[in-house]
Write an enzyme that holds these catalytic residues in place. Structure first.
Site, short mmCIF file in Angstrom:
data_model
loop_
_atom_site.label_atom_id
_atom_site.label_comp_id
_atom_site.label_asym_id
_atom_site.label_seq_id
_atom_site.Cartn_x
_atom_site.Cartn_y
_atom_site.Cartn_z
N ASP A 15 0.82 -1.21 0.00
CA ASP A 15 0.00 0.00 0.00
C ASP A 15 0.85 1.26 0.00
O ASP A 15 0.41 2.31 0.44
CB ASP A 15 -0.94 0.01 1.22
CG ASP A 15 -0.18 0.02 2.54
OD1 ASP A 15 1.03 -0.29 2.55
OD2 ASP A 15 -0.80 0.36 3.56
N LYS B 127 5.35 1.95 15.65
CA LYS B 127 4.26 2.82 16.14
C LYS B 127 4.55 3.34 17.56
O LYS B 127 3.75 3.20 18.48
CB LYS B 127 2.92 2.10 16.08
CG LYS B 127 2.68 1.50 14.69
CD LYS B 127 1.27 1.59 14.19
CE LYS B 127 1.14 1.38 12.72
NZ LYS B 127 1.70 0.24 12.07
N ASP C 26 2.09 6.34 2.36
CA ASP C 26 1.35 5.11 2.67
C ASP C 26 -0.13 5.43 2.42
O ASP C 26 -0.65 6.41 2.95
CB ASP C 26 1.61 4.77 4.14
CG ASP C 26 0.76 3.61 4.65
OD1 ASP C 26 1.32 2.70 5.25
OD2 ASP C 26 -0.46 3.61 4.46
N1 GDD Z 1 -0.07 -11.40 3.40
C1 GDD Z 1 -0.30 -10.61 4.44
N2 GDD Z 1 -0.71 -11.17 5.62
N3 GDD Z 1 -0.15 -9.28 4.29
C2 GDD Z 1 -0.41 -8.50 5.37
C3 GDD Z 1 -0.84 -9.00 6.60
C4 GDD Z 1 -1.00 -10.43 6.73
O1 GDD Z 1 -1.39 -10.97 7.77
N4 GDD Z 1 -1.02 -7.97 7.45
C5 GDD Z 1 -0.71 -6.84 6.76
N5 GDD Z 1 -0.35 -7.16 5.50
C6 GDD Z 1 0.08 -6.25 4.43
C7 GDD Z 1 -0.91 -5.12 4.18
O2 GDD Z 1 -1.82 -5.52 3.14
C8 GDD Z 1 0.01 -3.99 3.73
O3 GDD Z 1 0.26 -4.02 2.35
C9 GDD Z 1 1.32 -4.27 4.47
O4 GDD Z 1 1.26 -5.64 4.89
C10 GDD Z 1 1.53 -3.38 5.70
O5 GDD Z 1 0.38 -3.44 6.51
P1 GDD Z 1 -0.34 -2.11 7.00
O6 GDD Z 1 -1.53 -2.53 7.80
O7 GDD Z 1 -0.56 -1.18 5.87
O8 GDD Z 1 0.74 -1.55 8.02
P2 GDD Z 1 1.02 -0.04 8.46
O9 GDD Z 1 0.87 0.90 7.32
O10 GDD Z 1 0.24 0.26 9.68
O11 GDD Z 1 2.59 -0.12 8.90
C11 GDD Z 1 3.56 -0.74 8.07
O12 GDD Z 1 3.91 0.10 6.98
C12 GDD Z 1 4.57 1.35 7.34
C13 GDD Z 1 4.98 2.04 6.06
O13 GDD Z 1 3.90 2.24 5.21
C14 GDD Z 1 4.79 -1.06 8.93
O14 GDD Z 1 5.66 -1.85 8.14
C15 GDD Z 1 5.49 0.22 9.40
O15 GDD Z 1 6.68 -0.10 10.07
C16 GDD Z 1 5.82 1.09 8.21
O16 GDD Z 1 6.38 2.33 8.66
MG MG Z 2 0.15 0.76 5.38
#
Ligand code: GDD
Ligand code: MG
Length: 361
Positions: free
Chosen positions: A115, A166, A224
């Site tokens: 994403d 976070k 993001d």
């Molecule tokens: N296959 C799979 N299985 N994908 C997953 C799962 C899972 O259980 N959980 C989350 N994802 C995928 C989501 O679809 C997304 O593309 C990505 O992993 C990150 O998940 P988000 O839910 O978007 O996380 P975030 O935005 O809160 O935080 C993450 O991204 C940030 C940067 O955009 C973390 O990696 C942070 O450390 C980072 O700064």
């Molecule tokens: Mg994200």
């Protein structure tokens, strides 16, 4: 841009999240499949991977897994060799990476959060990894409010010294930008068969064990798209050419209008707005920095700013929307005012006038 082919590198894209912050849009499609600048968001990312010379891509799916394979198939239309892994129970970001180890063909894996819209130079990220002979290389970027991300301090040589997911009180504005290079050995070391968070478990444990984690910091475009305001802004930046995408090369401007639309001559479409297929925009309507999904109807005199309007939804005459999400097939009456984080669920009908709703997020 065409980079040297990298047959020794596999790409893994994590697309299994539920996209909760983008509800109700993610009730009908997973977040990476929502349309941005006329194509599912994931298309922009896959095109960047292809442009970096990597052809073999594994999608780690869970939520609404079939939607991905129905659209992208074997990846041939993008020149990719695409494979899918389905988690029956979400395995978390780390579990999803470990779960594809058996499909890796090369010695190196590039892992992508599905994403993220970014201009990161993937070839330079790989080069940094190889030069440092790192176990893991993380793309890092600086943001004004790091609290919603993984906070990643580095030493003067660029070696990662901590990973704090976070953190309410971040020690640096330098964050995990959600693209990593892993050696195959690190992928294979992730426990299988149970949920694992790469951010809360894998990275801290690797650091603890003395593994070599390095940061690749840049200041290219980065966003993001996990929450509605960022989704609308990211799409608008793609349309205006502020965010790079090989898919849109040379087709950027103030608005992108897809086929089959009826747009009144005196309507105003600006700020990177996308108007999906078969939409109607009435006389005097103004749409700024927004995304109208296919079949949406914006009646005369309505004003929509920084918002997302779902498939076949209808916005009544003179209504004003700012920073809101309208679900598929919802019906918004005339002269309704919806502001600041309001969300309307699919098929909901709001009566004419008198409604003024805003939500804080
Ligand atoms: N296959 C799979 N299985 N994908 C997953 C799962 C899972 O259980 N959980 C989350 N994802 C995928 C989501 O679809 C997304 O593309 C990505 O992993 C990150 O998940 P988000 O839910 O978007 O996380 P975030 O935005 O809160 O935080 C993450 O991204 C940030 C940067 O955009 C973390 O990696 C942070 O450390 C980072 O700064
Ligand atoms: Mg994200």
């Amino acid at each position: 841009m065409s980079a040297q082919r990298r047959d020794d590198v596999d790409a893994v894209v994590l697309v299994g999240g539920k996209g909760t912050r983008l509800r109700p849009l993610t009730l009908s499609a997973p977040k990476p499949m929502l349309p941005t600048a006329g194509v599912p968001f994931l298309t922009h990312l896959l095109s960047r991977i292809k442009a970096a010379g990597v052809d073999h891509v594994i999608l780690g799916t869970s939520y609404q897994a079939e939607v991905f394979s129905e659209y992208f198939g074997d990846g041939a239309s993008l020149g990719l060799d695409l494979e899918y892994v389905i988690e029956t129970e979400p395995l978390g970001t780390g579990g999803a990476i470990g779960n594809v180890a058996h499909l890796l063909r090369g010695s190196t894996a590039m892992i992508f959060n599905g994403d993220v819209l970014s201009g990161c130079d993937l070839s330079a990220l790989l080069a940094r990894h190889e030069r440092a002979q790192a176990d893991v290389t993380l793309h890092l970027t600086k943001v004004s409010d790091p609290r919603a991300f993984g906070c990643v301090p580095t030493d003067p040589d660029g070696r990662v010294t901590g990973f704090l997911e976070k953190d309410p009180d971040p020690v640096t504005d330098q964050i995990n930008a959600g693209t990593y290079v892993f050696t195959r050995e690190v992928v294979e070391s992730i426990p299988v068969g149970r949920p694992v968070s790469v951010e809360r478990e894998t990275f801290p444990q690797l650091l603890e064990s003395g593994a070599m984690l390095v940061g690749y910091v840049d200041s290219t475009y980065w966003r993001d798209l996990g929450k509605p305001s960022d989704f609308a802004a990211g799409s608008a930046d793609l349309v205006r050419g502020l965010a790079p995408s090989a898919v849109l090369a040379g087709r950027t401007g103030e608005a992108l209008v897809l086929e089959g639309c009826a747009i009144a001559p005196d309507a105003t479409l600006t700020g990177g707005t996308t108007v999906g297929r078969g939409c109607t925009v009435g006389s005097g309507a103004v749409v700024i920095g927004s995304v109208l999904f296919d079949g949406a109807v914006v009646a005369a005199g309505a004003r929509i700013t920084d918002s997302i309007v779902g498939t076949d939804a209808r916005i009544g005459e003179g209504s004003v929307l700012c920073d809101v999400v309208i679900g598929d097939r919802a019906r918004i009456g005339r002269n309704v005012e919806l502001l600041a984080g309001a969300r309307v669920w699919p098929e909901v009908e709001l009566p004419d006038g008198g409604v003024r709703f805003s939500a804080d997020r």
